[in-house]
Design an enzyme around this catalytic site. Structure first.
Site, PDB file in Angstrom:
ATOM      1  N   LEU A 107       0.917  -1.131  -0.165  1.00 54.52           N
ATOM      2  CA  LEU A 107      -0.146  -0.058   0.233  1.00 54.52           C
ATOM      3  C   LEU A 107       0.949   1.253  -0.136  1.00 54.52           C
ATOM      4  O   LEU A 107       0.520   2.094  -1.008  1.00 54.52           O
ATOM      5  CB  LEU A 107      -0.970  -0.196   1.122  1.00 54.52           C
ATOM      6  CG  LEU A 107      -1.909   1.178   1.436  1.00 54.52           C
ATOM      7  CD1 LEU A 107      -2.880   1.415   0.448  1.00 54.52           C
ATOM      8  CD2 LEU A 107      -2.510   0.987   3.085  1.00 54.52           C
TER       9      LEU A 107
ATOM     10  N   GLU B 189       3.694   4.124  -0.292  1.00 59.25           N
ATOM     11  CA  GLU B 189       4.520   4.682  -1.422  1.00 59.25           C
ATOM     12  C   GLU B 189       5.272   5.731  -0.981  1.00 59.25           C
ATOM     13  O   GLU B 189       5.003   6.215   0.190  1.00 59.25           O
ATOM     14  CB  GLU B 189       3.520   5.305  -2.627  1.00 59.25           C
ATOM     15  CG  GLU B 189       2.697   4.156  -3.266  1.00 59.25           C
ATOM     16  CD  GLU B 189       1.628   4.638  -4.281  1.00 59.25           C
ATOM     17  OE1 GLU B 189       1.711   5.789  -4.532  1.00 59.25           O
ATOM     18  OE2 GLU B 189       1.188   3.840  -4.903  1.00 59.25           O
TER      19      GLU B 189
ATOM     20  N   GLU C 297       1.617  -0.237   9.828  1.00 63.06           N
ATOM     21  CA  GLU C 297       0.169  -0.688   9.931  1.00 63.06           C
ATOM     22  C   GLU C 297      -0.718   0.695  10.159  1.00 63.06           C
ATOM     23  O   GLU C 297      -1.528   0.510  11.202  1.00 63.06           O
ATOM     24  CB  GLU C 297      -0.232  -1.701  10.347  1.00 63.06           C
ATOM     25  CG  GLU C 297       0.691  -2.914   9.495  1.00 63.06           C
ATOM     26  CD  GLU C 297       0.090  -4.249   9.879  1.00 63.06           C
ATOM     27  OE1 GLU C 297      -1.120  -4.571  10.070  1.00 63.06           O
ATOM     28  OE2 GLU C 297       0.739  -5.236   9.223  1.00 63.06           O
TER      29      GLU C 297
HETATM   30  N1  CAA Z   1     -11.972   0.276   8.433  1.00 62.42           N
HETATM   31  C1  CAA Z   1     -12.914   0.216   7.417  1.00 62.42           C
HETATM   32  N2  CAA Z   1     -12.931   1.344   6.443  1.00 62.42           N
HETATM   33  C2  CAA Z   1     -12.272   2.322   6.595  1.00 62.42           C
HETATM   34  C3  CAA Z   1     -11.237   2.827   7.824  1.00 62.42           C
HETATM   35  C4  CAA Z   1     -11.134   1.597   8.550  1.00 62.42           C
HETATM   36  N3  CAA Z   1     -10.572   1.462   9.605  1.00 62.42           N
HETATM   37  N4  CAA Z   1     -10.723   3.681   7.392  1.00 62.42           N
HETATM   38  C5  CAA Z   1     -11.394   4.462   6.647  1.00 62.42           C
HETATM   39  N5  CAA Z   1     -12.388   3.512   5.873  1.00 62.42           N
HETATM   40  C6  CAA Z   1     -12.931   3.576   4.689  1.00 62.42           C
HETATM   41  C7  CAA Z   1     -14.079   4.586   5.008  1.00 62.42           C
HETATM   42  O1  CAA Z   1     -15.061   4.159   5.441  1.00 62.42           O
HETATM   43  C8  CAA Z   1     -14.274   5.253   3.520  1.00 62.42           C
HETATM   44  O2  CAA Z   1     -15.135   4.438   2.852  1.00 62.42           O
HETATM   45  P1  CAA Z   1     -16.376   4.875   2.024  1.00 62.42           P
HETATM   46  O3  CAA Z   1     -16.111   5.971   0.948  1.00 62.42           O
HETATM   47  O4  CAA Z   1     -16.745   3.636   1.443  1.00 62.42           O
HETATM   48  O5  CAA Z   1     -17.390   5.147   3.133  1.00 62.42           O
HETATM   49  C9  CAA Z   1     -12.930   5.229   2.834  1.00 62.42           C
HETATM   50  O6  CAA Z   1     -12.198   4.320   3.699  1.00 62.42           O
HETATM   51  C10 CAA Z   1     -12.105   6.457   3.127  1.00 62.42           C
HETATM   52  O7  CAA Z   1     -11.900   7.046   4.429  1.00 62.42           O
HETATM   53  P2  CAA Z   1     -11.773   8.497   4.656  1.00 62.42           P
HETATM   54  O8  CAA Z   1     -12.807   9.601   3.968  1.00 62.42           O
HETATM   55  O9  CAA Z   1     -11.803   8.451   6.179  1.00 62.42           O
HETATM   56  O10 CAA Z   1     -10.006   8.665   4.140  1.00 62.42           O
HETATM   57  P3  CAA Z   1      -9.001   9.528   4.632  1.00 62.42           P
HETATM   58  O11 CAA Z   1      -8.301   9.612   3.521  1.00 62.42           O
HETATM   59  O12 CAA Z   1      -9.688  10.870   5.313  1.00 62.42           O
HETATM   60  O13 CAA Z   1      -8.380   9.007   5.912  1.00 62.42           O
HETATM   61  C11 CAA Z   1      -7.118   7.210   6.842  1.00 62.42           C
HETATM   62  C12 CAA Z   1      -8.205   7.455   5.886  1.00 62.42           C
HETATM   63  C13 CAA Z   1      -7.952   6.275   8.077  1.00 62.42           C
HETATM   64  C14 CAA Z   1      -6.315   8.396   7.396  1.00 62.42           C
HETATM   65  C15 CAA Z   1      -6.226   6.019   5.998  1.00 62.42           C
HETATM   66  O14 CAA Z   1      -5.747   6.792   5.125  1.00 62.42           O
HETATM   67  C16 CAA Z   1      -5.276   5.439   6.727  1.00 62.42           C
HETATM   68  O15 CAA Z   1      -5.614   4.414   7.634  1.00 62.42           O
HETATM   69  N6  CAA Z   1      -4.087   5.638   6.685  1.00 62.42           N
HETATM   70  C17 CAA Z   1      -2.913   4.975   7.333  1.00 62.42           C
HETATM   71  C18 CAA Z   1      -2.515   3.822   6.052  1.00 62.42           C
HETATM   72  C19 CAA Z   1      -1.552   2.609   6.957  1.00 62.42           C
HETATM   73  O16 CAA Z   1      -2.059   2.340   7.722  1.00 62.42           O
HETATM   74  N7  CAA Z   1      -0.793   2.254   6.188  1.00 62.42           N
HETATM   75  C20 CAA Z   1       0.063   1.169   6.669  1.00 62.42           C
HETATM   76  C21 CAA Z   1       0.817   0.440   5.653  1.00 62.42           C
HETATM   77  S1  CAA Z   1       0.670  -1.280   5.421  1.00 62.42           S
HETATM   78  C22 CAA Z   1       2.022  -1.710   6.377  1.00 62.42           C
HETATM   79  O17 CAA Z   1       2.619  -1.007   7.326  1.00 62.42           O
HETATM   80  C23 CAA Z   1       2.089  -3.035   6.421  1.00 62.42           C
HETATM   81  C24 CAA Z   1       3.545  -3.787   6.589  1.00 62.42           C
HETATM   82  O18 CAA Z   1       4.414  -4.218   5.992  1.00 62.42           O
HETATM   83  C25 CAA Z   1       3.790  -4.122   8.266  1.00 62.42           C
END
Ligand code: CAA
Length: 379
Positions: A125, A127, A363
């Protein structure tokens, strides 16, 4: 309310503890120093069923509940957080997502080998310019008849070079914002797929973290997970479960450091008695034990909610936020209890302190968990 583990939970916990002590502890310091991926050990984790614990047995998985999974994660993370992040990503970000949202053909093709650790998976995910702001995907997937052409760069990918299967999130229609993001299964040997340099990290140094480059990588339409536009929701749903795994990892790092500090405090003498008899150390141990217990309850509650089929996004964010802060606090204190010995590799706690930091970052950073929690409270 029932705070008791089942016999199965205890058996899984004991098997993971035994495995960690006998197979992961030897060589953990060397692997950390050399930044060596625990390939042999991960293979054995697969043989013992730790790589696909919650997967349905019909796809060679363990068919276990999420509570069993977090108990195993805690034990493995006490000893080797580099091995446990590989386990967490494979179980919760790859196997779970494929099993829940993949087509039957995708499940049959990939899950049986992923669930046994014959191959491992990665979740792509992040970038260079899309970390916390995960909707700002620059990687694109353009449809050309029966396939997509994938172009872009992914960063900080756990299992980056050791994986065989990559779940890649990419933009299929930039005009639609997060509704124009899709998810794909990409195989390692695809033409145009290049694995970039391995990151030289502060902690979890045995975990192989890489950047990945995609140039016109041909991905068949049948490798798309769900409909076009489902990729962002797929990633978020996956991360809700992933965060339980990382919370359990943080808990394990904390409890591993605490157990070492407790044992050391009973052996080390100062001013004529074991340092555990000094109130300065007793208060540290009391704080550590209390924080760990509170973190454990949050982690188990999140896993239990998942097992009940209830919404667990809020609980997993709270568990990760709190357990990762506990991991940081407790490991710093464990080094302090060890004094000068805590500052050298032989005593393990300095590694655990370095490993703890990533649990506040990957995450979803602690700040992102607070966004998830506060949105849930306020809505
Ligand atoms: N569960 C389910 N759905 C979710 C959610 C959650 N926790 N968070 C957001 N969504 C959904 C929303 O409901 C929305 O869906 P719909 O349009 O269908 O209603 C959609 O996602 C968009 O949400 P937002 O409008 O809230 O989006 P945003 O841009 O304002 O914020 C965020 C979203 C919560 C900040 C999100 O970008 C986020 O979680 N960012 C962090 C990313 C992350 O965790 N990256 C980790 C990388 S992976 C990794 O680290 C793995 C590894 O290798 C160890």
């Amino acid at each position: 309310m029932n705070f008791e583990y089942t016999e199965e939970h205890l058996a899984v916990r004991d098997a993971a503890r035994e495995f960690a002590q006998t197979e992961l502890l030897p060589g953990v310091i060397e692997r950390d120093t050399e930044g060596k991926f625990p390939a042999e050990q991960v293979k054995k984790m697969g043989d013992l069923g730790f790589m696909g614990m919650m997967v349905d047995p019909k796809y060679n998985g363990g068919g276990m509940d999420a509570v069993s999974y977090v108990l195993a994660m805690e034990e493995i993370s006490k000893i080797d957080a580099s091995a446990s992040v590989c386990m967490s990503v494979n179980n919760s970000l790859v196997c779970w997502g494929l099993e829940k949202y993949g087509s039957e053909a995708q499940k049959e093709k990939y899950l049986p080998r992923l669930a046994t650790g014959e191959i491992i998976g990665a979740f792509c995910l992040s970038e260079p310019e899309a970390g916390s702001d995960a909707t700002s995907q620059r990687t694109t997937a353009d449809l050309h008849g029966d396939h997509y052409l994938l172009n872009g760069t992914k960063n900080w990918i756990t299992n980056g070079s050791s994986a065989s299967v990559y779940l890649v999130i990419a933009q299929t229609d930039a005009s639609k914002g997060h509704k124009g993001i899709s998810a794909f299964i990409v195989e390692k040997n695809s033409e145009g797929f290049v694995i970039g340099k391995k990151e030289d990290k502060l902690g979890i140094r045995g975990s192989d973290t890489h950047s990945l480059m995609f140039t016109d990588v041909k991905v068949p339409v049948e490798n798309r997970i769900g409909e076009e536009g489902f990729g962002f929701n797929f990633a978020m749903e996956n991360l809700n479960g992933g965060r339980i795994g990382i919370a359990a990892q943080a808990l394990g790092i904390a409890s591993g450091a605490y157990e070492l500090a407790l044992a050391y405090s009973k052996e080390r003498k100062a001013f004529g008695k074991p340092i555990s008899q000094h109130q300065a150390i007793q208060f540290k141990l009391a704080d550590m034990a209390t924080q760990i217990e509170a973190a454990r309850l949050l982690v188990l509650k999140a896993a239990w909610l998942k097992d009940q089929g209830e919404d667990y996004a809020f609980a997993s964010a709270m568990a990760k936020l709190y357990a990762s802060e506990v991991a940081m606090n407790v490991t710093i204190e464990a080094v302090q209890v060890h004094g000068g010995y805590g500052y050298v590799k032989e005593y393990h706690v300095e590694r655990l302190m370095r490993d703890a930091k990533i649990t506040q970052i990957y995450e979803g950073t602690s700040e992102i968990q607070k966004i998830v929690i506060s949105r849930s409270i306020i809505r």
